[in-house]
Design an enzyme around this catalytic site. Structure first.
Site, PDB file in Angstrom:
ATOM      1  N   GLU A 191      63.185  38.706  90.033  1.00  0.00           N
ATOM      2  CA  GLU A 191      63.065  37.264  90.258  1.00  0.00           C
ATOM      3  C   GLU A 191      63.492  36.885  91.675  1.00  0.00           C
ATOM      4  O   GLU A 191      63.854  35.740  91.933  1.00  0.00           O
ATOM      5  CB  GLU A 191      63.895  36.467  89.231  1.00  0.00           C
ATOM      6  CG  GLU A 191      63.847  36.980  87.812  1.00  0.00           C
ATOM      7  CD  GLU A 191      62.458  36.993  87.187  1.00  0.00           C
ATOM      8  OE1 GLU A 191      61.519  36.495  87.817  1.00  0.00           O
ATOM      9  OE2 GLU A 191      62.315  37.516  86.068  1.00  0.00           O
ATOM     10  N   ARG A 243      59.715  34.667 101.483  1.00  0.00           N
ATOM     11  CA  ARG A 243      58.426  34.159 100.996  1.00  0.00           C
ATOM     12  C   ARG A 243      57.999  32.917 101.770  1.00  0.00           C
ATOM     13  O   ARG A 243      58.765  31.973 101.938  1.00  0.00           O
ATOM     14  CB  ARG A 243      58.529  33.817  99.502  1.00  0.00           C
ATOM     15  CG  ARG A 243      57.242  33.274  98.888  1.00  0.00           C
ATOM     16  CD  ARG A 243      57.405  33.079  97.399  1.00  0.00           C
ATOM     17  NE  ARG A 243      58.212  31.904  97.089  1.00  0.00           N
ATOM     18  CZ  ARG A 243      57.721  30.691  96.804  1.00  0.00           C
ATOM     19  NH1 ARG A 243      56.420  30.492  96.802  1.00  0.00           N
ATOM     20  NH2 ARG A 243      58.534  29.700  96.516  1.00  0.00           N
ATOM     21  N   GLY A 260      42.618  27.346  89.392  1.00  0.00           N
ATOM     22  CA  GLY A 260      42.221  26.272  88.483  1.00  0.00           C
ATOM     23  C   GLY A 260      40.806  25.774  88.668  1.00  0.00           C
ATOM     24  O   GLY A 260      40.401  24.793  88.035  1.00  0.00           O
ATOM     25  N   ASP A 353      53.439  37.905  91.551  1.00  0.00           N
ATOM     26  CA  ASP A 353      53.372  38.814  90.413  1.00  0.00           C
ATOM     27  C   ASP A 353      52.007  39.478  90.438  1.00  0.00           C
ATOM     28  O   ASP A 353      50.971  38.793  90.519  1.00  0.00           O
ATOM     29  CB  ASP A 353      53.542  38.056  89.099  1.00  0.00           C
ATOM     30  CG  ASP A 353      54.983  37.682  88.815  1.00  0.00           C
ATOM     31  OD1 ASP A 353      55.872  38.472  89.179  1.00  0.00           O
ATOM     32  OD2 ASP A 353      55.222  36.616  88.225  1.00  0.00           O
ATOM     33  N   TRP A 405      63.484  33.001  93.153  1.00  0.00           N
ATOM     34  CA  TRP A 405      62.221  32.326  93.390  1.00  0.00           C
ATOM     35  C   TRP A 405      61.865  31.396  92.229  1.00  0.00           C
ATOM     36  O   TRP A 405      60.741  30.958  92.088  1.00  0.00           O
ATOM     37  CB  TRP A 405      61.105  33.311  93.709  1.00  0.00           C
ATOM     38  CG  TRP A 405      60.508  34.129  92.603  1.00  0.00           C
ATOM     39  CD1 TRP A 405      61.001  34.364  91.362  1.00  0.00           C
ATOM     40  CD2 TRP A 405      59.268  34.830  92.677  1.00  0.00           C
ATOM     41  NE1 TRP A 405      60.162  35.180  90.651  1.00  0.00           N
ATOM     42  CE2 TRP A 405      59.072  35.480  91.439  1.00  0.00           C
ATOM     43  CE3 TRP A 405      58.291  34.995  93.668  1.00  0.00           C
ATOM     44  CZ2 TRP A 405      57.965  36.264  91.173  1.00  0.00           C
ATOM     45  CZ3 TRP A 405      57.193  35.776  93.387  1.00  0.00           C
ATOM     46  CH2 TRP A 405      57.033  36.402  92.165  1.00  0.00           C
ATOM     47  N   ASP A 464      63.411  39.516  81.341  1.00  0.00           N
ATOM     48  CA  ASP A 464      62.219  39.029  80.648  1.00  0.00           C
ATOM     49  C   ASP A 464      62.585  38.225  79.408  1.00  0.00           C
ATOM     50  O   ASP A 464      61.927  37.220  79.095  1.00  0.00           O
ATOM     51  CB  ASP A 464      61.332  40.206  80.241  1.00  0.00           C
ATOM     52  CG  ASP A 464      60.883  41.015  81.443  1.00  0.00           C
ATOM     53  OD1 ASP A 464      59.870  40.652  82.050  1.00  0.00           O
ATOM     54  OD2 ASP A 464      61.575  42.001  81.778  1.00  0.00           O
TER      55      ASP A 464
END
Length: 527
Positions: A191, A243, A260, A353, A405, A464
């Site tokens: 993460e 990032r 989207g 990811d 993040w 997780d």
């Protein structure tokens, strides 16, 4: 950073960093939901990404550069022979489902059937050994492969017992070296979570660089001169890359970004939800669940699942070309502005990811393919993290800030009213294990018990489960996983201390099911 070369023929550099991870979901039962997660990721994400990388490398090896984190749990699953055997029957079942569809739906899903068969052909050609294909790309320098914490433990939560953090990191490093034949220099922190002085543990373990969220860099001390557009180095000697939100938002956001778009494949409308329980049971599936068989398009965000239109692959391919050009044009303008305002070679770090590409966003691997193919046209040099540091840049000394993040850059997604109950449980187990690991157990049976207890402790620490509890999806499964591994841990500890109640059948069963990390060492939990 070093100043730009006078002969530089690019505006700046772009490093796409993918984090491939799944929790250890092996289970001794047929058609488990957990194995569905893995098999769908193999089919939709890992195989397509490998094909893209290998194809692009043949055309332009110099500009085919990516950074990829392969978590130790995922590597263990991909290398597992039993799982590899199960994948074939899983694929064949999906092909049967598509073959049994009515004529109209069968025609609409023709693209899906073709892609499934092509990806399965790739699987057969490499004998199910995807890790070896990743390794080949690592050897050629096209992939910089990072490790991760052993079971993706959220390290700031484990800091009360620093030895448990050490156990996560050292176990991961040993697992990586066993598989790839080289110790990892870089790590994807689970993460992207960082806490004060974590860099000292990383450095002592031989880790030299990691990825952080922008908050971890921008709030560093002192504030970095170039922000997230250049790496920093902590006082302990670990480099950190931050990032860049401008480079990531258009890709990961389904609302504000590309995924989207109405022509792309709809993720949520899955054939598994459409079929009756009788139809599912004929193929050995006992409960309604996603099958990974989706052949509708988003249509529009307001349309209910029942009003989605059939997917049209040619329209999606055309749109992904447009979106990749749009993305690269935006990065080109961004790099140009950075070059004009500063005398340094700007770097954009875009971490995601890996499962976004193909699983969540079906067209994602084709997007990556276009980025690899078209970046030169936009005067962008693709690079990976290892290559950046091999060029020996002058890096500003800064201590990064605690961050993740998650939303706002904080830790609250993994520590809140829905999952905080986990922390005292794994902290107590960690404390007991650290104390036991420091004793001098010399007999083989005690060491056997301790090694399996270490595996169960690591598996209980996976972030997780905290994530699932916070998100509210499959929460019963997450609770069951935590309780299962902690129950096994405490029973092993009890047997270690009370030899009169040894249950050999129990030991053998969990050693067979939780047979992760064969090279595990108890001394890794010792500071």
């Amino acid at each position: 950073m070093n100043g730009p070369s006078p002969n530089k023929n690019y505006l700046g550099r772009l490093a796409i960093v993918l984090h491939a991870h799944l929790p250890y979901v092996r289970k001794n039962e047929k058609n488990s939901l957990e194995e569905d997660w893995l098999f769908q990721a193999i089919l939709e994400c890992y195989i397509p990404l490998l094909k893209v990388m290998e194809s692009s490398k043949k055309q332009d090896a110099c500009n085919t550069k990516l950074t990829l984190s392969l978590s130790p749990t995922l590597l263990s699953l991909l290398k597992n022979k039993q799982i590899q055997k199960k994948f074939s029957s899983w694929i064949k079942t999906r092909i049967e489902f598509l073959s049994d569809l009515p004529h109209e739906e069968q025609a609409a899903s023709e693209f899906l059937m073709r892609n499934i068969k092509n990806n399965y052909l790739y699987w057969e050609e490499c004998n199910g050994d995807l890790v070896e294909r990743f390794k080949n790309l690592f050897i050629t320098g096209n992939l910089d492969i990072l490790t991760c914490a052993a079971t993706h433990g959220y390290l700031p939560i484990l800091r009360e017992n620093p030895e448990t953090v050490l156990g996560q990191i050292k176990t991961a490093i040993r697992n990586h070296e066993l598989i790839f034949g080289a110790r990892p220099l870089g790590i994807w922190l689970p993460e992207c979570a960082y806490y004060e002085n974590l860099d000292e543990i990383l450095c002592n373990c031989g880790i030299r660089y990691a990825v952080l969220d922008g908050h971890g860099i921008l709030n560093g001390s002192p504030r970095p001169r170039y922000g997230v557009y250049a790496p920093i180095c902590s006082k302990k000697g670990v480099a950190f890359f931050g990032r860049d939100s401008e480079s990531t938002l258009p890709v990961w956001s389904s609302r504000e970004g590309f995924p989207g778009d109405p022509v792309y494949r709809e993720y949520h409308k899955d054939l598994g939800w459409e079929l009756s329980s009788t139809e599912l049971q004929k193929k050995g599936i006992t409960t309604s669940r996603p099958l990974g068989l989706k052949f509708y398009r988003i249509t529009n965000n307001e349309a209910s699942l029942g009003k989605k239109e059939f997917y049209k692959e040619d329209e999606a391919i055309k749109k992904i070309e447009e979106h990749s050009d749009q993305y690269l044009l935006s990065r080109s303008k961004q790099l140009k502005n950075l070059s004009l305002s500063s005398s340094f070679d700007p770097l954009l770090i875009a971490p995601f990811d890996a499962e976004l590409f193909g699983h969540w966003w079906y067209e994602g691997p084709r997007f990556i393919e276009n980025i690899l193919r078209k970046s030169i046209k936009y005067s962008i040099k693709l690079t990976n993290l290892k290559e950046i540091l091999l060029n020996k840049p002058n890096i500003q000394i800064c201590d990064p800030s605690p961050s993740s993040w998650g939303q706002g850059g904080y830790h609250n997604y993994w520590l809140n009213d829905k999952n905080a109950w986990i922390v005292p449980k794994i902290t107590k187990a960690g404390s007991v294990f650290v104390e036991l690991s420091s004793r001098n157990f010399n007999d083989a049976f005690s060491i056997r018990l301790l090694k399996q207890a270490a595996r169960e402790l690591l598996l209980s620490e996976s972030s997780d489960w905290s994530f699932i509890l916070r998100a509210g999806t499959t929460t019963e499964l997450a609770k069951e996983r935590i309780d299962r591994h902690l129950f096994r841990f405490w029973k092993l500890i009890d047997m270690l201390e009370k030899r009169s109640i040894v249950d050999f059948k129990f030991i053998e069963d969990i050693e067979e099911e939780d047979n992760i990390f064969p090279e595990i060492r108890i001394e890794d939990w010792q500071l």
